[in-house]
Motif scaffolding. Structure first.
Motif, PDB file in Angstrom:
ATOM      1  N   LYS A 403       0.829  -1.215   0.000  1.00 53.92           N
ATOM      2  CA  LYS A 403       0.000   0.000   0.000  1.00 53.92           C
ATOM      3  C   LYS A 403       0.860   1.260   0.000  1.00 53.92           C
ATOM      4  O   LYS A 403       0.580   2.223  -0.718  1.00 53.92           O
ATOM      5  CB  LYS A 403      -0.932  -0.007   1.202  1.00 53.92           C
ATOM      6  CG  LYS A 403      -2.053  -1.041   1.129  1.00 53.92           C
ATOM      7  CD  LYS A 403      -2.972  -0.926   2.333  1.00 53.92           C
ATOM      8  CE  LYS A 403      -4.114  -1.949   2.250  1.00 53.92           C
ATOM      9  NZ  LYS A 403      -5.023  -1.858   3.424  1.00 53.92           N
ATOM     10  N   TRP A 404       1.902   1.235   0.823  1.00 50.76           N
ATOM     11  CA  TRP A 404       2.757   2.417   0.883  1.00 50.76           C
ATOM     12  C   TRP A 404       3.521   2.630  -0.421  1.00 50.76           C
ATOM     13  O   TRP A 404       3.776   3.772  -0.811  1.00 50.76           O
ATOM     14  CB  TRP A 404       3.740   2.289   2.050  1.00 50.76           C
ATOM     15  CG  TRP A 404       3.107   2.594   3.372  1.00 50.76           C
ATOM     16  CD1 TRP A 404       2.799   1.726   4.374  1.00 50.76           C
ATOM     17  CD2 TRP A 404       2.676   3.880   3.817  1.00 50.76           C
ATOM     18  NE1 TRP A 404       2.200   2.369   5.426  1.00 50.76           N
ATOM     19  CE2 TRP A 404       2.106   3.711   5.118  1.00 50.76           C
ATOM     20  CE3 TRP A 404       2.690   5.166   3.269  1.00 50.76           C
ATOM     21  CZ2 TRP A 404       1.582   4.763   5.853  1.00 50.76           C
ATOM     22  CZ3 TRP A 404       2.171   6.224   3.994  1.00 50.76           C
ATOM     23  CH2 TRP A 404       1.621   6.026   5.272  1.00 50.76           C
ATOM     24  N   VAL A 405       3.880   1.533  -1.068  1.00 53.62           N
ATOM     25  CA  VAL A 405       4.548   1.665  -2.375  1.00 53.62           C
ATOM     26  C   VAL A 405       3.635   2.378  -3.357  1.00 53.62           C
ATOM     27  O   VAL A 405       4.053   3.296  -4.075  1.00 53.62           O
ATOM     28  CB  VAL A 405       4.952   0.277  -2.916  1.00 53.62           C
ATOM     29  CG1 VAL A 405       5.429   0.399  -4.374  1.00 53.62           C
ATOM     30  CG2 VAL A 405       6.046  -0.345  -2.066  1.00 53.62           C
ATOM     31  N   ILE A 410       2.120   7.269  -6.275  1.00 49.58           N
ATOM     32  CA  ILE A 410       1.113   8.227  -6.746  1.00 49.58           C
ATOM     33  C   ILE A 410       1.482   9.649  -6.334  1.00 49.58           C
ATOM     34  O   ILE A 410       1.403  10.587  -7.143  1.00 49.58           O
ATOM     35  CB  ILE A 410      -0.281   7.848  -6.203  1.00 49.58           C
ATOM     36  CG1 ILE A 410      -0.750   6.528  -6.822  1.00 49.58           C
ATOM     37  CG2 ILE A 410      -1.292   8.958  -6.494  1.00 49.58           C
ATOM     38  CD1 ILE A 410      -2.050   6.003  -6.240  1.00 49.58           C
ATOM     39  N   CYS A 411       1.909   9.822  -5.073  1.00 53.06           N
ATOM     40  CA  CYS A 411       2.289  11.155  -4.591  1.00 53.06           C
ATOM     41  C   CYS A 411       3.491  11.695  -5.356  1.00 53.06           C
ATOM     42  O   CYS A 411       3.530  12.869  -5.744  1.00 53.06           O
ATOM     43  CB  CYS A 411       2.603  11.107  -3.096  1.00 53.06           C
ATOM     44  SG  CYS A 411       1.168  10.777  -2.051  1.00 53.06           S
ATOM     45  N   LEU A 412       4.483  10.837  -5.580  1.00 52.97           N
ATOM     46  CA  LEU A 412       5.690  11.252  -6.298  1.00 52.97           C
ATOM     47  C   LEU A 412       5.363  11.614  -7.742  1.00 52.97           C
ATOM     48  O   LEU A 412       5.857  12.628  -8.268  1.00 52.97           O
ATOM     49  CB  LEU A 412       6.726  10.127  -6.253  1.00 52.97           C
ATOM     50  CG  LEU A 412       8.130  10.460  -6.773  1.00 52.97           C
ATOM     51  CD1 LEU A 412       8.747  11.568  -5.935  1.00 52.97           C
ATOM     52  CD2 LEU A 412       9.022   9.218  -6.742  1.00 52.97           C
ATOM     53  N   ALA A 413       4.526  10.791  -8.381  1.00 52.97           N
ATOM     54  CA  ALA A 413       4.135  11.072  -9.767  1.00 52.97           C
ATOM     55  C   ALA A 413       3.367  12.389  -9.855  1.00 52.97           C
ATOM     56  O   ALA A 413       3.583  13.196 -10.770  1.00 52.97           O
ATOM     57  CB  ALA A 413       3.285   9.932 -10.314  1.00 52.97           C
ATOM     58  N   GLY A 414       2.469  12.628  -8.891  1.00 51.36           N
ATOM     59  CA  GLY A 414       1.709  13.874  -8.890  1.00 51.36           C
ATOM     60  C   GLY A 414       2.592  15.085  -8.686  1.00 51.36           C
ATOM     61  O   GLY A 414       2.457  16.101  -9.380  1.00 51.36           O
ATOM     62  N   PHE A 415       3.527  14.997  -7.716  1.00 52.80           N
ATOM     63  CA  PHE A 415       4.425  16.118  -7.424  1.00 52.80           C
ATOM     64  C   PHE A 415       5.324  16.427  -8.611  1.00 52.80           C
ATOM     65  O   PHE A 415       5.460  17.592  -9.029  1.00 52.80           O
ATOM     66  CB  PHE A 415       5.275  15.788  -6.192  1.00 52.80           C
ATOM     67  CG  PHE A 415       6.343  16.797  -5.911  1.00 52.80           C
ATOM     68  CD1 PHE A 415       6.025  18.039  -5.379  1.00 52.80           C
ATOM     69  CD2 PHE A 415       7.681  16.507  -6.185  1.00 52.80           C
ATOM     70  CE1 PHE A 415       7.020  18.976  -5.127  1.00 52.80           C
ATOM     71  CE2 PHE A 415       8.673  17.438  -5.941  1.00 52.80           C
ATOM     72  CZ  PHE A 415       8.341  18.678  -5.400  1.00 52.80           C
ATOM     73  N   LEU A 416       5.947  15.396  -9.182  1.00 50.50           N
ATOM     74  CA  LEU A 416       6.844  15.608 -10.322  1.00 50.50           C
ATOM     75  C   LEU A 416       6.073  16.030 -11.570  1.00 50.50           C
ATOM     76  O   LEU A 416       6.581  16.811 -12.385  1.00 50.50           O
ATOM     77  CB  LEU A 416       7.654  14.348 -10.598  1.00 50.50           C
ATOM     78  CG  LEU A 416       8.609  13.922  -9.475  1.00 50.50           C
ATOM     79  CD1 LEU A 416       9.340  12.634  -9.841  1.00 50.50           C
ATOM     80  CD2 LEU A 416       9.614  15.023  -9.191  1.00 50.50           C
ATOM     81  N   GLY A 417       4.840  15.505 -11.701  1.00 50.89           N
ATOM     82  CA  GLY A 417       4.008  15.939 -12.822  1.00 50.89           C
ATOM     83  C   GLY A 417       3.704  17.424 -12.741  1.00 50.89           C
ATOM     84  O   GLY A 417       3.738  18.141 -13.754  1.00 50.89           O
ATOM     85  N   TYR A 418       3.427  17.904 -11.524  1.00 54.30           N
ATOM     86  CA  TYR A 418       3.179  19.337 -11.336  1.00 54.30           C
ATOM     87  C   TYR A 418       4.451  20.144 -11.619  1.00 54.30           C
ATOM     88  O   TYR A 418       4.405  21.199 -12.260  1.00 54.30           O
ATOM     89  CB  TYR A 418       2.691  19.592  -9.914  1.00 54.30           C
ATOM     90  CG  TYR A 418       2.599  21.059  -9.565  1.00 54.30           C
ATOM     91  CD1 TYR A 418       1.547  21.846 -10.047  1.00 54.30           C
ATOM     92  CD2 TYR A 418       3.573  21.663  -8.770  1.00 54.30           C
ATOM     93  CE1 TYR A 418       1.475  23.196  -9.744  1.00 54.30           C
ATOM     94  CE2 TYR A 418       3.500  23.009  -8.455  1.00 54.30           C
ATOM     95  CZ  TYR A 418       2.453  23.774  -8.945  1.00 54.30           C
ATOM     96  OH  TYR A 418       2.385  25.111  -8.643  1.00 54.30           O
TER      97      TYR A 418
END
Length: 445
Positions: A403-405, A410-418
């Motif tokens: 779950k943490w993976v 998802i959080c990393l992809a969202g942050f880097l996407g932004y």
């Protein structure tokens, strides 16, 4: 069929060696023909709607290839310094490639005197009289055509603008013109506080020198890292040499191809050697690992059995990965920008020819001098050492913290996407250099 193709080098040793030698000799001929292109035109699409207007403007008003000679000295307006500048301008005007020279000796002086508008040259020749020099200096600082154009507001520095005919596509022009102009400026450095040239020739020469400096530095570094990783994870010194051989052959053949078909070395094609080493070596690594796994499983090591095991396990993936990589790079050829198109042709050929080098070389070398011992565990077992620790750690994270993976991904992809929205496009050639580079400092001056 795939098995027959991959084992060609193993089954036809003499023919493979002859082919390798012939390919190398032919490539050297192309290597001698290769050209270098650091011009701005490779960055511009000739299909752009502004291109015809640009060419028409150049034909109508002259070349836009202008070099600025910057001269600064606290005694700039002394008779001696002015004579030196005049002599410099006269020598530059003798260059066949020079279209025009704009300086204090050619600029028109326009000002009002007692209500009457006067127009004439600021000075024809360097004056000797101090009083006359003082009048010319005041006129120059007063004139909006001269001040902050050819003369600094405080009168201590001046510019000589040298416009040459359009020679951007001549591969020898930039270096020849830069050196020829520098030969005139170097003796004057002892007489002036500061003197240098800045313009397309110097910029292109600096890019070319930096480009080859990077190639000569990064290519060995990439190769060293690759060989180090193979030695670390596959735990064999001999196997590390095989990707070095296939990479070297691929790079030679690629540059030979570029020389024959007229693809120049540019800022993009200069990274092809690194791409070949990093991307092209993946096939070699998979083949070597499969070979070593087979050796590990055999009670009595047999190179032929290990090679056939290798072919069965990596043959199809080898062709799929090489084909998709080649096609992926080739899709860049649809770009209208010459720089990107040249890179597409060079990189896609490099990926294809790397497959050819791998097929001809890897099975051949393994059949002649392949390792007979392997420090790897059989394929179904968890490896030992550092590799085993990494595998166990990753499996543990995936199995126990799934779950943490997912959440972190998802959080990393969202942050880097932004953050990707902050990426900006720049075609400023000076951005290729570090801020403390002398070219950048002179340009800022």
């Amino acid at each position: 069929m795939i098995q027959n193709i991959i084992t060609f080098g193993y089954r036809n040793k003499t023919l493979s060696i002859v082919l390798l030698i012939v390919f190398c000799f032919v490539s050297v001929g192309g290597l001698l023909k290769i050209q270098i292109d650091t011009s701005y035109e490779s960055l511009i699409s000739q299909e752009d709607e502004g291109w015809p207007d640009y060419k028409e403007t150049v034909e109508e008003f002259g070349s836009d290839n202008t070099t600025i000679i910057y001269v600064k000295d606290k005694d700039l307006w002394s008779p001696e310094r002015l004579r030196m500048l005049e002599d410099l301008v006269l020598k530059i005007e003798e260059f066949e490639v020079v279209e025009k020279v704009d300086s204090l000796f050619s600029i028109t002086n326009i000002r009002d005197k007692e209500g009457i508008l006067e127009s004439g040259p600021l000075m024809d020749i360097a004056p000797e009289d101090a009083e006359e020099i003082d009048i010319i200096k005041k006129d120059a600082i007063y004139s909006p055509l001269v001040r902050r154009n050819l003369l600094a507001a405080d009168g201590t520095s001046t510019a000589i603008n040298v416009t040459v005919f359009q020679k951007l596509k001549d591969p020898k022009f930039n270096l020849e013109f830069y050196n020829k102009l520098q030969e005139l400026l170097d003796p004057l450095k002892k007489d002036f506080g500061e003197i240098f040239q800045i313009g397309p020739p110097r910029l292109n020469v600096a890019i070319e020198k930096g480009m080859f400096a990077d190639m000569s530095f990064l290519t060995p570094i990439n190769l060293t890292v690759l060989m180090g990783c193979i030695i670390l994870f596959l735990r064999t010194f001999w196997a590390a040499a095989i990707p070095a051989v296939t990479s070297g052959l691929s790079i030679l053949w690629t540059f030979g191809f570029m020389g024959y078909v007229g693809i120049p070395v540019t800022l993009l094609t200069a990274i092809v050697p690194s791409l070949v080493i990093v991307i092209g070596s993946t096939e070699d690594t998979h083949m070597l690992s499969s070979y070593l796994y087979s050796i590990a499983e055999q009670k009595s090591p047999d190179r032929k059995k290990a090679i056939m095991y290798m072919v069965r396990h990596v043959g199809l993936p080898l062709f799929i990965t090489s084909g998709t990589t080649t096609f992926g790079f080739y899709t860049n050829s649809m770009s209208s920008i010459p720089l990107i198109r040249d890179f597409a042709y060079a990189s896609s050929f490099a990926m294809f020819i790397n497959l050819v080098a791998t097929i001809l070389t890897v099975p051949l070398l393994l059949s002649m001098a392949g390792p007979r011992t392997s420090h790897l565990k059989p394929e179904g077992e968890i490896p030992k050492g550092l590799m085993g620790s990494i595998v166990k750690t990753l499996e543990s994270i995936g199995n126990n913290h799934g779950k943490w993976v997912i959440i972190i991904t998802i959080c990393l992809a969202g942050f880097l996407g932004y953050q990707s929205t902050n990426v900006r496009v720049s075609n400023d050639p000076l951005s290729y250099f570090k801020s403390n580079n002398q070219l950048v400092l002179d340009s800022d001056t």
